[in-house]
Structures are given as C-alpha cells and as structure tokens.
Design a protein around this motif. Sequence first.
Motif, PDB file in Angstrom:
ATOM      1  N   TYR A   1      29.491  41.659  44.020  1.00 43.89           N
ATOM      2  CA  TYR A   1      30.625  40.910  44.569  1.00 43.89           C
ATOM      3  C   TYR A   1      30.628  41.030  46.090  1.00 43.89           C
ATOM      4  CZ  TYR A   1      32.523  40.890  39.846  1.00 43.89           C
ATOM      5  OH  TYR A   1      32.698  40.689  38.510  1.00 43.89           O
TER       6      TYR A   1
ATOM      7  N   TYR B   1      26.811  36.192  40.527  1.00 41.27           N
ATOM      8  CA  TYR B   1      27.468  36.572  41.787  1.00 41.27           C
ATOM      9  C   TYR B   1      27.611  35.409  42.772  1.00 41.27           C
ATOM     10  CZ  TYR B   1      27.745  41.286  40.071  1.00 41.27           C
ATOM     11  OH  TYR B   1      28.063  42.377  39.310  1.00 41.27           O
TER      12      TYR B   1
ATOM     13  N   ALA C   1      30.811  34.029  41.516  1.00 38.00           N
ATOM     14  CA  ALA C   1      31.906  34.945  41.895  1.00 38.00           C
ATOM     15  C   ALA C   1      32.236  34.778  43.379  1.00 38.00           C
ATOM     16  CB  ALA C   1      31.510  36.393  41.601  1.00 38.00           C
TER      17      ALA C   1
ATOM     18  N   THR D   1      37.522  44.234  46.706  1.00 36.91           N
ATOM     19  CA  THR D   1      37.200  42.833  46.406  1.00 36.91           C
ATOM     20  C   THR D   1      38.501  42.025  46.342  1.00 36.91           C
ATOM     21  OG1 THR D   1      37.419  43.291  44.057  1.00 36.91           O
ATOM     22  CG2 THR D   1      35.193  43.462  44.980  1.00 36.91           C
TER      23      THR D   1
END
Length: 483
Positions: free
Chosen positions: A34, A101, A104, A289
């Motif tokens: 992330y 990812y 994401a 995050t």
Amino acid sequence: MYLYNSASHKKELFVPNNPDIVKMYTCGPTVYHYAHIGNLRSYIMEDILEKYLRYTGYNVKRVMNITDVGHLTSDADEGEDKMLKGAKREHKSVMEIAKFYTDAFFSDAGKLNIKTPDVVEPATNCIDEYIKIISKLMDTGYAYFAGGNVYFDTSKLDRYYVFNDFNAEDLAEGVREGVEADENKRNKNDFVLWFTKSKFEDQALKWDSPWGVGYPGWHIECSGISMKHLGEDLDIHCGGIDNAFPHHTNEIAQSEAYLGHKWCNWWMHVLHLNTNSGKMSKSKGEFLTVSLLEEKGYDPLAYRLFCLQSHYRKSLVFSWENLDNAQVTYNKLIAKIATLKPEDGEIDQAAVEALKAKFCTALDNDLNTSLAVTALYDVLKYKTNDATKLFVLDDFDRVLSLSLLEKAAAKREELKKQAVSADSFSIVSESGESDPEVEAKIQARQEAKKAKNYAEADRIRNELKEQGIELTDIPHGATWKRI
Ligand code: AMP
Ligand code: ZN
C-alpha cells in the motif's frame, strides 16, 4: 506563476515550451505494498500543481508510471526486487501483487480526491522503449556491459549532480549497510540500465534483449515512459525529495545523453512527511495508510487539508494530534458553508474577481496552499451574498479538491433530517462549537415563541445580540454565530 525549480535552486516564472500544452511527468508508485500517507503527500501536492495549471487556463498532459519491475530495495540498484519481495510476502505472483496494489493505490488516491493522470503506464508495458534508449547509449559510449549487466557510465558526463553541489564522495555512497558493493561498476554512481544477472535468480519477469534475457533498471523506466508519451522534452517532472538522488539525477543523465539536448525544464520535489521518530516508511513502526485513517474515524479529506495547510517545500510532521486539529478545522469549515443559502442572491462579479485575485496570488507564489486555504475564510467573511460565496468556494475547490459544496450539502440535509425526525428544535452553531448557556437561551426563546409570547422571544434575541450572538431561524431549528 512562479514555481521553485530544484535544478536552478530558485523560484522561476513558469513558461511551458509550448503555450498550448504543459507536459508533466510524475514518478508513480512501486506497487509492492500500500502507499503510505507520506507517499500520498507527494501525490496530493502534484495534484494541486496539475489542477492549478488547468485552473489558470493551461492544457496539461500528465503521465505517470507504475513501477512493477526493476525497483530494488536500495534505490542505488542493490538488494532484492521490491516486487518479488511483495510477492513472496503474500505468496502470490508478481503480476497479482502489481494488480492488487495498483488498484489499492488508485482507490486511496480517489479518497483523497487526487485526479488520475491522463496516462498511467506500467513499466512492464514499455520494454521496447528502454531497449531502444539503452542500445543508443551503448553505441555512443555512455553505457557499458559488465558482469552480465548494462551500466550507465557517469564519468562520461561533465556534470552529474544536477540538483546540488554535494561533495561527490558524500553522495556517491549508493551502498548501504548490509548491502554489498557491485564490483562491476566502473564508477561508484554508475547505475544499471539492464539486468541479466542479479543476485536473485528467481526474478519473475524477464524479457529478451540484445544483452541477454533480463529486466530493466528502475531509472530507465521513467525516461522511457516519459519519452514515449511526451516526446523529447518535458516541462515539469515531479516526485518526492528522495527521488532527487539518485533516481532523477540518473533520469537526467541517461535522457540527455540519449537525446543530445536538455530534457526537462522544471523539477518539483515534495519534502517528506515525517513522524516524530523520523522518515515515514513501510517497514518501520505503524504503517500509516488511508484505510487506517478511515478505521480511526478520520475523513481522508481532513488529511488532504492537513497537507494543504503546509508548504510542499517544508517537511511536515505527522501526529494524531495534528490530524485531530485538521479534522476539527475541516468539520467547522463544512459546518460554516452549510449555513450559506444557495438561493440567496445573484452572482456578484466584482466580489468574485476580488476573491479570486487573492487565491491566485497565493498559488502563483510557488503553490502557497496554506494561504489558498486562508482564502476560503476570506470568502466566508466577505461582504457579499451567499450565492456568490458558494460560487467562489466551488471555484477554488476545482484546485483544492476538498469536496466543500458536496459535504456542505450533505450536512444541510443531515441537519434537516435531524430536526424533522426528532420533531424537535435543533440548535447548531455555525463554527461547530457548543455553548450550553447560549443554547439554553435559544431554547427558552423557542419556548416563548411556542407560547406565542413574542415579546419575550424578541427580548431573548436582543439579549443574545448584545452578547455578540446572531441567530438565524431555519426549519425546525436555529443556527447561531458570534459576530
Ligand atoms: P515509491 O512508491 O516508494 O516509489 O514512492 C512513491 C512516491 O512517494 C515518490 O515520489 C517518493 O519520492 C514519495 N515519498 C516516499 N516517502 C515519502 C514521504 N515520507 N513523504 C512524502 N513523499 C514520499
Ligand atoms: Zn521516476
């Protein structure tokens, strides 16, 4: 617009090569994990730059790479491939990790109102571009083959350290603790353009090349992708400050050696988001995050506001307390905007121009976003009607992207529903504060009105006014503010 240029170390009047289009390149994420909110600080500030350029009337073509191959754990080409590390960690293939990812990243960026660049290009899509550049660098003597890899020869350049005048010995240390020096390099800062031999034979993705089956180095990706989509020249190249050396330094070395002329005019570097214990990283401490912020109850846009409250060329310290403050500021701002009445008046052009001038003066000065945020409060205080205020706030939000009107409309609805559902009388302060004494008086005034004792209701209103409190009646309630 004046923009600081890391290459000249000064603010310079921004003039694109071609007045019809600004060519902008952004180093994208390495999709092995992330993005942390530090990475996202860089993307937020780059988003502001792109949106402000558009706001001032430029067309912008913005390109960003997705690093899905070639980025080793040390930026100086040592250590393990980050993608492979991610794949091993999660027992998945490199491509699965890259897909997961990448998605994401864009989901997090979306929550922060970061616009997706016009072109997003995964590094694995452009192998032919890299081979074309490296072949020419080999032919012209800027690159050499040693121990199975192709290296760029930094000793061939008159000036390698473009961003600073560091002592070469201090900076030349690509080797970090626990990582062995690469014996094949002729000069300490030579960097890999193409790997066929790395210490890790399990490298997942490999392609054929004139130098053997292998994969590109990280730096060549950005030069290749930029040239593929933006041609031989570039107006602005952005990234976090850690990218300045060696990544951007190497990009300039190889691009200009390949092209034979200057490549990029402006270099914009965003300083880091740090924690109290130092630089934010994915491996140390709490991994911050966007999802973690949400889990803790924060609005991601409060984090965006937090970033905008500081200048991108200053490092910024993150703490939960700082984020709490930003969240409170954001809530108050939305609550104030929610009290504006969209149908109140015609757009007052003179007010619009005056307010815009202040906003642009802030951003024209090397993107002074904290003053641009202050300009929002100037709008709220300005002597003009609500329709004009809402119009200007919406206009500024084309750049700031704090969803101001959307959130304010939701807040208005919420207040209406609360009032109706409880069949009660809601008392809302425009600043978001609560003051039991004031609220009790407003409630007493409401009781008086219900009992048709209008003289008493007026008396309470006047008493509040003398105390510096102004009331506005709304359906099923009243709002108040200090004047
Ligand atoms: P990476 O995914 O590691 O390639 O980094 C993505 C972007 O985030 C790059 O532009 C980095 O320079 C930037 N970056 C990395 N760490 C930070 C930080 N702590 N604060 C701000 N930007 C950062
Ligand atoms: Zn890059």
